[in-house]
Design an enzyme around this catalytic site. Structure first.
Site, mmCIF file in Angstrom:
data_model
loop_
_atom_site.group_PDB
_atom_site.id
_atom_site.type_symbol
_atom_site.label_atom_id
_atom_site.label_comp_id
_atom_site.label_asym_id
_atom_site.label_seq_id
_atom_site.Cartn_x
_atom_site.Cartn_y
_atom_site.Cartn_z
ATOM 1 N N ASP A 59 1.863 16.059 12.500
ATOM 2 C CA ASP A 59 2.130 15.843 11.072
ATOM 3 C C ASP A 59 0.836 15.808 10.257
ATOM 4 O O ASP A 59 0.634 14.935 9.415
ATOM 5 C CB ASP A 59 2.916 14.556 10.853
ATOM 6 C CG ASP A 59 3.561 14.493 9.464
ATOM 7 O OD1 ASP A 59 3.737 15.559 8.845
ATOM 8 O OD2 ASP A 59 3.883 13.393 9.006
ATOM 9 N N PHE A 73 9.534 5.262 7.831
ATOM 10 C CA PHE A 73 9.215 4.412 8.989
ATOM 11 C C PHE A 73 9.250 2.931 8.648
ATOM 12 O O PHE A 73 9.446 2.076 9.503
ATOM 13 C CB PHE A 73 7.821 4.756 9.513
ATOM 14 C CG PHE A 73 6.745 4.557 8.477
ATOM 15 C CD1 PHE A 73 6.156 3.317 8.289
ATOM 16 C CD2 PHE A 73 6.347 5.603 7.660
ATOM 17 C CE1 PHE A 73 5.189 3.120 7.319
ATOM 18 C CE2 PHE A 73 5.381 5.422 6.693
ATOM 19 C CZ PHE A 73 4.807 4.176 6.523
ATOM 20 N N GLY A 74 8.996 2.589 7.377
ATOM 21 C CA GLY A 74 8.868 1.191 6.971
ATOM 22 C C GLY A 74 7.894 1.047 5.821
ATOM 23 O O GLY A 74 7.889 1.862 4.894
ATOM 24 N N GLN A 75 7.027 0.037 5.902
ATOM 25 C CA GLN A 75 6.102 -0.264 4.804
ATOM 26 C C GLN A 75 4.690 -0.501 5.344
ATOM 27 O O GLN A 75 4.517 -0.880 6.499
ATOM 28 C CB GLN A 75 6.557 -1.535 4.067
ATOM 29 C CG GLN A 75 7.994 -1.489 3.575
ATOM 30 C CD GLN A 75 8.519 -2.873 3.284
ATOM 31 O OE1 GLN A 75 8.483 -3.347 2.158
ATOM 32 N NE2 GLN A 75 9.035 -3.547 4.304
ATOM 33 N N VAL A 76 3.702 -0.281 4.475
ATOM 34 C CA VAL A 76 2.310 -0.609 4.801
ATOM 35 C C VAL A 76 1.812 -1.578 3.741
ATOM 36 O O VAL A 76 1.920 -1.310 2.532
ATOM 37 C CB VAL A 76 1.414 0.640 4.838
ATOM 38 C CG1 VAL A 76 -0.023 0.250 5.179
ATOM 39 C CG2 VAL A 76 1.929 1.653 5.863
ATOM 40 N N LEU A 110 0.818 -1.210 0.000
ATOM 41 C CA LEU A 110 0.000 0.000 0.000
ATOM 42 C C LEU A 110 0.849 1.257 0.000
ATOM 43 O O LEU A 110 0.438 2.289 -0.519
ATOM 44 C CB LEU A 110 -0.938 0.008 1.214
ATOM 45 C CG LEU A 110 -2.051 -1.039 1.239
ATOM 46 C CD1 LEU A 110 -2.783 -1.011 2.573
ATOM 47 C CD2 LEU A 110 -3.034 -0.801 0.093
ATOM 48 N N GLY A 112 7.622 4.266 3.350
ATOM 49 C CA GLY A 112 8.119 5.548 3.834
ATOM 50 C C GLY A 112 9.353 5.359 4.687
ATOM 51 O O GLY A 112 9.925 4.267 4.764
#
Length: 470
Positions: A238, A122-125, A117, A120
């Site tokens: 944010d 931070f990681g992945q979705v 999806l 970023g």
């Protein structure tokens, strides 16, 4: 002598069609040639070749065996070359994800990976299926690094607090956290699956902007969510169109990504908020409160209406320049206390005859001076609007109906009245001074949100818990 031809014989297995009923298929459900399930139900050819295909193959070839591990494993993570964590992570410490792979354990919840999806810092979705409930969900797979792990654990704590204590009935447009677990050293957060974000909505509209009515619908929901956050003494830190998601195809929205959120008493980070939506107090290096979210909300409101960002700064200096050019200089109280003020301003003393003492004044550094002092190459940046004031930018935006000559004088008059209320609403959110900037509770009383007739500027009484419309 005429002889009648012999009657035509129908081929074996065919029958004469006399009515529409004769065209309906006849299925012999208990045919002896058909397989039967363990429940005694006869299987149709369609089921034998779809849902029961594995068994059909096994009958044809007793040596045939099927294992889910043989399913195609399309890689979703880029780069996908193993580098860390026993080969499970890539060089960026992201977990290498494959379609039809699993997140979770047999003992706990298991999630089948379906698609990516987003990705970023931070990681992945990833889009997954909860194999216990069969619900389609979104799973954030956090990078295998302590800083991201700790920040995401804070997100879990904040969302659990909001979901359970402040929005237990899911009424206030805040993302729902369903589960969290550790998978091969990666923290995984399971969320409800939502639709596209508001930036994508603006993009789909060819960056032409949305109607004041639709902006009002979105603003009312966001103010509802921010009221809950303020009651919980939390700051999102944010807010931007990308972090506001639609629910399915309805105008219902939810705020997501609480990875930067914090408690009002724990404002330890100074580099927060995406640049286009960064508040003046953060740019100047001041202590901040939940009012920074209201500044971001004002930027979002104008962007939704115009289709383009109001302050598209290319750097912090350029961002501050754009804000000051449109809204004027910040008050002295901010310039006297901001830790970063010296980066952007020169200060000097001026004698005040009335007070018989020197007063400190500030002048923003020129682009050349700032570039020279900081070793950068500052540029003016692209100007999206011909007008320079917020009022003129909003009022001169085209009315879509007018382009097609279908808009009557009354409709234009009504639209301009809506815009007058919208301008006043945005000015209250884009107040340079965080002390007098409207709170969510105050902004919700504005005629632009309530639908009351707007005649004069909306004035908030800060000394009492009351709101007046003059």
């Amino acid at each position: 002598m005429v002889v009648d031809p012999p009657p035509k014989r129908r081929a074996s297995g065919f029958r004469r069609v006399r009515t529409v009923h004769d065209l309906q298929p006849r299925v012999e459900g208990n045919s002896a040639a058909r397989r039967v399930t363990s429940d005694g139900i006869y299987l149709s050819p369609l089921r034998q070749l779809t849902t029961n295909l594995v068994e059909t193959y096994h009958i044809c070839n007793p040596q045939f065996r099927y294992e889910s591990a043989h399913n195609p494993r399309r890689v979703l993570t880029k780069p996908s070359k193993p580098a860390h964590n026993d080969g499970y992570d890539n060089e960026d410490y992201d977990y290498v994800l494959y379609v039809n792979d699993w997140l979770g354990t047999e003992e706990g919840h298991k999630y089948l990976i379906l698609d990516i999806l987003g990705q970023g810092t931070f990681g992945q979705v990833v889009k997954c299926q909860n194999m216990k409930t069969h619900e389609i969900v979104a799973v954030k797979v956090v990078k295998n690094k302590p800083a991201y792990f700790n920040q995401s654990m804070m997100e879990v704590t904040i969302l659990e607090l909001l979901n359970k204590n402040f929005d237990p009935t899911d009424e206030h447009h805040i993302l729902r956290l369903q589960d969290s677990f550790i998978h091969r050293n990666h923290l995984c957060l399971v969320f409800e699956l939502l639709s596209s974000n508001l930036y994508e909505l603006i993009k789909q509209n060819q960056f032409q902007g949305l109607s004041t009515q639709l902006v009002k619908v979105f603003m009312a929901q966001l103010l509802d969510a921010l009221t809950v956050l303020k009651d919980a003494r939390l700051i999102h830190c944010d807010l931007k169109p990308e972090n506001i998601l639609l629910k399915s195809r309805s105008p219902q929205i939810k705020i997501i990504d609480f990875g930067s959120a914090c408690h009002e008493r724990q404002t330890v980070y100074t580099y927060i908020q995406s640049r286009f939506y960064r508040s003046p107090e953060v740019l100047l290096g001041m202590s901040y409160t939940a009012s920074i979210d209201m500044w971001s909300l004002g930027c979002i409101a104008v962007e939704l209406f115009l289709g383009l960002p109001l302050f598209p700064g290319t750097s912090e200096y350029n961002q501050l320049t754009r804000i000051i050019e449109m809204l004027g200089m910040p008050p002295l109280s901010m310039l006297n206390t901001g830790k970063q003020v010296g980066q952007f301003f020169d200060s000097y003393e001026v004698w005040n005859a009335h007070t018989s003492q020197n007063e400190r004044k500030y002048k923003m550094k020129s682009m050349e001076q700032y570039s020279r002092e900081h070793g950068t190459n500052e540029q003016p940046g692209k100007q999206y609007f011909k007008a320079t004031t917020l009022q003129d930018i909003i009022n001169t935006a085209p009315i879509p109906q007018v382009k097609s000559s279908r808009c009557s004088g009354n409709e234009v008059e009504k639209e301009m009245a809506n815009r007058a209320a919208f301008i006043d609403f945005c000015q209250g959110l884009l107040n340079l001074n965080p002390v007098t900037r409207w709170t969510p509770q105050q902004a919700r009383m504005h005629p632009f949100i309530t639908g009351e007739k707007f005649t004069k500027p909306f004035v908030v009484c800060h000394l009492a818990v009351s709101y007046r419309h003059y």
